[in-house]
Design a protein around this motif. Structure first.
Motif, PDB file in Angstrom:
ATOM      1  N   LYS A 165       0.837  -1.209   0.000  1.00  0.00           N
ATOM      2  CA  LYS A 165       0.000   0.000   0.000  1.00  0.00           C
ATOM      3  C   LYS A 165       0.867   1.252   0.000  1.00  0.00           C
ATOM      4  CE  LYS A 165      -4.122  -1.829   2.234  1.00  0.00           C
ATOM      5  NZ  LYS A 165      -3.815  -3.214   2.601  1.00  0.00           N
ATOM      6  N   THR A 166       0.309   2.354  -0.554  1.00  0.00           N
ATOM      7  CA  THR A 166       1.074   3.625  -0.581  1.00  0.00           C
ATOM      8  C   THR A 166       1.407   4.091   0.838  1.00  0.00           C
ATOM      9  OG1 THR A 166      -1.003   4.837  -0.750  1.00  0.00           O
ATOM     10  CG2 THR A 166       0.197   4.464  -2.802  1.00  0.00           C
ATOM     11  N   GLY A 167       0.486   3.843   1.773  1.00  0.00           N
ATOM     12  CA  GLY A 167       0.746   4.227   3.181  1.00  0.00           C
ATOM     13  C   GLY A 167       1.962   3.497   3.732  1.00  0.00           C
ATOM     14  N   THR A 168       2.120   2.224   3.330  1.00  0.00           N
ATOM     15  CA  THR A 168       3.276   1.423   3.780  1.00  0.00           C
ATOM     16  C   THR A 168       4.571   1.995   3.211  1.00  0.00           C
ATOM     17  OG1 THR A 168       1.790  -0.473   3.696  1.00  0.00           O
ATOM     18  CG2 THR A 168       4.123  -0.959   3.966  1.00  0.00           C
ATOM     19  N   VAL A 169       4.506   2.430   1.948  1.00  0.00           N
ATOM     20  CA  VAL A 169       5.686   3.046   1.317  1.00  0.00           C
ATOM     21  C   VAL A 169       6.079   4.296   2.107  1.00  0.00           C
ATOM     22  CG1 VAL A 169       6.609   4.172  -0.756  1.00  0.00           C
ATOM     23  CG2 VAL A 169       5.139   2.165  -0.986  1.00  0.00           C
ATOM     24  N   ARG A 170       5.072   5.119   2.445  1.00  0.00           N
ATOM     25  CA  ARG A 170       5.356   6.347   3.213  1.00  0.00           C
ATOM     26  C   ARG A 170       5.997   6.012   4.563  1.00  0.00           C
ATOM     27  NH1 ARG A 170       0.138   7.893   1.560  1.00  0.00           N
ATOM     28  NH2 ARG A 170       0.257   9.074  -0.377  1.00  0.00           N
TER      29      ARG A 170
END
Length: 199
Positions: A165-170
């Motif tokens: 997920k993009t949140g995980t990347v952040r």
């Protein structure tokens, strides 16, 4: 007689090094280059015993020249102001015989040349400390994320590539900045390059 080529883009430094080495009874400077490409050409043409090179030069850096001359029958010695682990590790991979810093005493240069010609290697002691003390603090996944950032990918593209997920990347990027003690992605990339942490 030890035949030497010097590559240095600062003319005054080039002249001073040449004069200094020509004072030695067993040494002769046979060529001077002001960039990495000239150094490669002179080494191929004059076939010196030793080539002394700065790192940051126009056209080709000393490291690029060293990589191109790898395996050539000429001892390569890097003489630079930069005590950067990444530069040093790249120089080691290129097979240089010596990596010296410009603030070393001048008499050390001549003795280092003789030392390298005897088949030994000589490296600035402060660099040796860095190489062994600086471990990359990032996990394998964080390294992967940072390499994708360095490739110019945005958060969305990284998420797609790694199937997360993009949140995980952040979260990964926040962790990277915190561990490397830097303010932003560019500083993280720069620091990792200088320390030779990128594949």
């Amino acid at each position: 007689m030890i035949r030497i080529v010097i590559a240095e883009d600062q003319r005054m430094m080039l002249g001073a090094l040449g004069s200094l080495l020509n004072l030695e009874d067993d040494m002769e400077v046979i060529g001077k280059a002001s960039n990495g490409q000239e150094a490669i050409d002179l080494v191929r043409k004059l076939q010196p015993d030793v080539c002394i090179m700065d790192i940051e030069m126009p056209e080709k850096s000393g490291l690029e020249a060293a990589e191109e001359l790898k395996g050539f029958d000429c001892k390569l010695i890097i003489l630079t102001t930069f005590a950067r682990t990444g530069y040093f590790q790249r120089a080691l991979k290129a097979g240089v015989s010596g990596y010296l810093l410009k603030d070393s005493p001048s008499e050390e240069l001549a003795s280092s040349i003789r030392f390298c010609l005897a088949g030994k290697r000589i490296y600035a002691p402060e660099l040796m400390d860095d190489v062994y003390s600086e471990e990359n603090p990032l996990t394998e996944r964080e390294k992967e994320v940072l390499e994708l950032v360095a490739d110019g990918k945005n958060t969305q593209e990284i998420a797609e590539e790694l199937r997360i997920k993009t949140g995980t990347v952040r979260n990964y990027i926040s962790a990277i900045l915190e561990k490397l003690e830097v303010k932003n992605r560019i500083e993280a990339i720069t620091q990792s390059k200088e320390k030779g942490w990128f594949k």
